[in-house]
Design a protein around this motif. Structure first.
Motif, mmCIF file in Angstrom:
data_model
loop_
_atom_site.group_PDB
_atom_site.id
_atom_site.type_symbol
_atom_site.label_atom_id
_atom_site.label_comp_id
_atom_site.label_asym_id
_atom_site.label_seq_id
_atom_site.Cartn_x
_atom_site.Cartn_y
_atom_site.Cartn_z
ATOM 1 N N SER A 1 36.972 -54.808 1.610
ATOM 2 C CA SER A 1 37.888 -54.066 0.746
ATOM 3 C C SER A 1 38.541 -52.879 1.465
ATOM 4 O O SER A 1 39.605 -52.434 1.078
ATOM 5 C CB SER A 1 37.168 -53.575 -0.513
ATOM 6 O OG SER A 1 36.129 -52.682 -0.176
ATOM 7 N N LYS A 2 37.919 -52.390 2.517
ATOM 8 C CA LYS A 2 38.455 -51.248 3.265
ATOM 9 C C LYS A 2 38.511 -51.604 4.745
ATOM 10 O O LYS A 2 37.695 -52.371 5.235
ATOM 11 C CB LYS A 2 37.577 -50.020 3.080
ATOM 12 C CG LYS A 2 37.449 -49.556 1.646
ATOM 13 C CD LYS A 2 36.399 -48.458 1.551
ATOM 14 C CE LYS A 2 35.958 -48.219 0.153
ATOM 15 N NZ LYS A 2 35.114 -49.274 -0.407
ATOM 16 N N GLU A 3 39.496 -51.014 5.439
ATOM 17 C CA GLU A 3 39.637 -51.222 6.877
ATOM 18 C C GLU A 3 39.613 -49.893 7.605
ATOM 19 O O GLU A 3 40.133 -48.898 7.107
ATOM 20 C CB GLU A 3 40.967 -51.912 7.207
ATOM 21 C CG GLU A 3 41.025 -53.349 6.848
ATOM 22 C CD GLU A 3 42.308 -53.997 7.337
ATOM 23 O OE1 GLU A 3 42.305 -55.231 7.441
ATOM 24 O OE2 GLU A 3 43.291 -53.293 7.606
ATOM 25 N N VAL A 4 39.015 -49.905 8.786
ATOM 26 C CA VAL A 4 38.965 -48.736 9.657
ATOM 27 C C VAL A 4 39.480 -49.172 11.021
ATOM 28 O O VAL A 4 38.998 -50.165 11.580
ATOM 29 C CB VAL A 4 37.519 -48.201 9.787
ATOM 30 C CG1 VAL A 4 37.438 -47.078 10.796
ATOM 31 C CG2 VAL A 4 37.008 -47.758 8.433
ATOM 32 N N LEU A 5 40.451 -48.448 11.561
ATOM 33 C CA LEU A 5 41.007 -48.777 12.865
ATOM 34 C C LEU A 5 39.979 -48.509 13.956
ATOM 35 O O LEU A 5 39.408 -47.424 14.050
ATOM 36 C CB LEU A 5 42.259 -47.932 13.120
ATOM 37 C CG LEU A 5 42.968 -48.179 14.443
ATOM 38 C CD1 LEU A 5 43.553 -49.581 14.490
ATOM 39 C CD2 LEU A 5 44.042 -47.130 14.658
ATOM 40 N N ILE A 6 39.715 -49.511 14.790
ATOM 41 C CA ILE A 6 38.801 -49.371 15.922
ATOM 42 C C ILE A 6 39.579 -49.308 17.226
ATOM 43 O O ILE A 6 39.276 -48.523 18.109
ATOM 44 C CB ILE A 6 37.789 -50.547 15.961
ATOM 45 C CG1 ILE A 6 36.877 -50.524 14.739
ATOM 46 C CG2 ILE A 6 36.969 -50.530 17.258
ATOM 47 C CD1 ILE A 6 35.969 -49.294 14.639
ATOM 48 N N TYR A 7 40.618 -50.158 17.346
ATOM 49 C CA TYR A 7 41.403 -50.200 18.579
ATOM 50 C C TYR A 7 42.880 -50.356 18.264
ATOM 51 O O TYR A 7 43.256 -51.113 17.366
ATOM 52 C CB TYR A 7 40.964 -51.385 19.454
ATOM 53 C CG TYR A 7 41.924 -51.655 20.583
ATOM 54 C CD1 TYR A 7 41.824 -50.954 21.777
ATOM 55 C CD2 TYR A 7 42.953 -52.580 20.456
ATOM 56 C CE1 TYR A 7 42.724 -51.182 22.810
ATOM 57 C CE2 TYR A 7 43.850 -52.819 21.476
ATOM 58 C CZ TYR A 7 43.742 -52.106 22.649
ATOM 59 O OH TYR A 7 44.633 -52.316 23.661
ATOM 60 N N THR A 8 43.694 -49.639 19.016
ATOM 61 C CA THR A 8 45.137 -49.840 19.035
ATOM 62 C C THR A 8 45.561 -49.768 20.486
ATOM 63 O O THR A 8 44.840 -49.225 21.321
ATOM 64 C CB THR A 8 45.862 -48.789 18.180
ATOM 65 O OG1 THR A 8 47.265 -49.036 18.223
ATOM 66 C CG2 THR A 8 45.591 -47.385 18.659
ATOM 67 N N SER A 9 46.712 -50.312 20.805
ATOM 68 C CA SER A 9 47.153 -50.313 22.204
ATOM 69 C C SER A 9 47.243 -48.900 22.769
ATOM 70 O O SER A 9 47.169 -48.711 23.973
ATOM 71 C CB SER A 9 48.487 -51.038 22.343
ATOM 72 O OG SER A 9 49.466 -50.407 21.550
ATOM 73 N N ASN A 10 47.344 -47.896 21.932
ATOM 74 C CA ASN A 10 47.330 -46.492 22.400
ATOM 75 C C ASN A 10 46.007 -46.110 23.021
ATOM 76 O O ASN A 10 45.929 -45.161 23.801
ATOM 77 C CB ASN A 10 47.633 -45.529 21.246
ATOM 78 C CG ASN A 10 49.044 -45.662 20.759
ATOM 79 O OD1 ASN A 10 49.928 -46.164 21.444
ATOM 80 N ND2 ASN A 10 49.286 -45.238 19.532
ATOM 81 N N ASP A 11 44.914 -46.837 22.688
ATOM 82 C CA ASP A 11 43.598 -46.531 23.245
ATOM 83 C C ASP A 11 43.503 -46.855 24.734
ATOM 84 O O ASP A 11 42.571 -46.443 25.392
ATOM 85 C CB ASP A 11 42.505 -47.301 22.503
ATOM 86 C CG ASP A 11 42.254 -46.761 21.113
ATOM 87 O OD1 ASP A 11 42.495 -45.562 20.904
ATOM 88 O OD2 ASP A 11 41.822 -47.530 20.257
ATOM 89 N N SER A 12 44.468 -47.607 25.258
ATOM 90 C CA SER A 12 44.391 -48.003 26.663
ATOM 91 C C SER A 12 45.174 -47.064 27.582
ATOM 92 O O SER A 12 45.223 -47.269 28.766
ATOM 93 C CB SER A 12 44.928 -49.435 26.823
ATOM 94 O OG SER A 12 46.274 -49.500 26.434
ATOM 95 N N ARG A 13 45.780 -46.042 27.026
ATOM 96 C CA ARG A 13 46.562 -45.132 27.867
ATOM 97 C C ARG A 13 45.651 -44.315 28.778
ATOM 98 O O ARG A 13 44.494 -44.082 28.467
ATOM 99 C CB ARG A 13 47.431 -44.219 26.999
ATOM 100 C CG ARG A 13 46.648 -43.255 26.142
ATOM 101 C CD ARG A 13 47.568 -42.530 25.168
ATOM 102 N NE ARG A 13 46.858 -41.555 24.389
ATOM 103 C CZ ARG A 13 46.182 -41.788 23.291
ATOM 104 N NH1 ARG A 13 46.092 -42.997 22.831
ATOM 105 N NH2 ARG A 13 45.568 -40.827 22.649
ATOM 106 N N VAL A 14 46.182 -43.880 29.872
ATOM 107 C CA VAL A 14 45.430 -43.074 30.836
ATOM 108 C C VAL A 14 45.727 -41.607 30.562
ATOM 109 O O VAL A 14 46.887 -41.215 30.435
ATOM 110 C CB VAL A 14 45.818 -43.446 32.281
ATOM 111 C CG1 VAL A 14 45.113 -42.539 33.279
ATOM 112 C CG2 VAL A 14 45.500 -44.895 32.553
ATOM 113 N N PHE A 15 44.699 -40.795 30.493
ATOM 114 C CA PHE A 15 44.873 -39.372 30.195
ATOM 115 C C PHE A 15 44.936 -38.563 31.463
ATOM 116 O O PHE A 15 44.292 -38.812 32.407
ATOM 117 C CB PHE A 15 43.709 -38.865 29.328
ATOM 118 C CG PHE A 15 43.702 -39.511 27.976
ATOM 119 C CD1 PHE A 15 44.501 -39.044 26.967
ATOM 120 C CD2 PHE A 15 42.910 -40.621 27.733
ATOM 121 C CE1 PHE A 15 44.494 -39.645 25.721
ATOM 122 C CE2 PHE A 15 42.906 -41.233 26.489
ATOM 123 C CZ PHE A 15 43.696 -40.748 25.491
#
Length: 115
Positions: free
Chosen positions: A101-115
């Motif tokens: 019934s609910k969703e939580v974001l775990i990964y998006t392509s933004n997670d692969s950026r280099v800081f």
């Protein structure tokens, strides 16, 4: 709001850009000035995530997380069933943790950026 009653999504600090991402989803059992004791599932992934199989899911266990290693905490709904929740792929390539019934974001392509 009592923080111990809610489910938390915690992102740990990455020590270097190539390090894997570590996400923890669960309920805090103890909170003090040094650490959080979290009963949680873990999610580990690198920068090349194409399917849910690219994310390693750990079993529900107690983990001690020092505040110095916590980058961000998202407070989720206290009714989110993190223990039985499953990963699912979103329409735009994101990966969510869903309890039906609910969703939580775990990964998006933004997670692969280099800081």
């Amino acid at each position: 709001m009592n923080a111990k009653e809610c489910v938390w999504k915690v992102r740990s600090v990455k020590s270097y850009p190539e390090a894997k991402n570590h996400i923890f989803v669960g309920k805090p059992s103890e909170i003090n000035s040094t650490y959080v004791l979290l009963k949680c599932k873990t999610f580990h992934f690198g920068k090349n995530v194409n399917t849910v199989r690219d994310i390693q899911v750990g079993k529900v266990e107690y983990r001690i997380m020092p505040w110095s290693r916590i980058e961000i905490v998202n407070v989720l709904d206290k009714d989110f069933e993190y223990k039985s929740a499953q990963l699912s792929m979103g329409e735009k390539g994101q990966i969510n943790l869903t309890d039906g019934s609910k969703e939580v974001l775990i990964y998006t392509s933004n997670d692969s950026r280099v800081f």
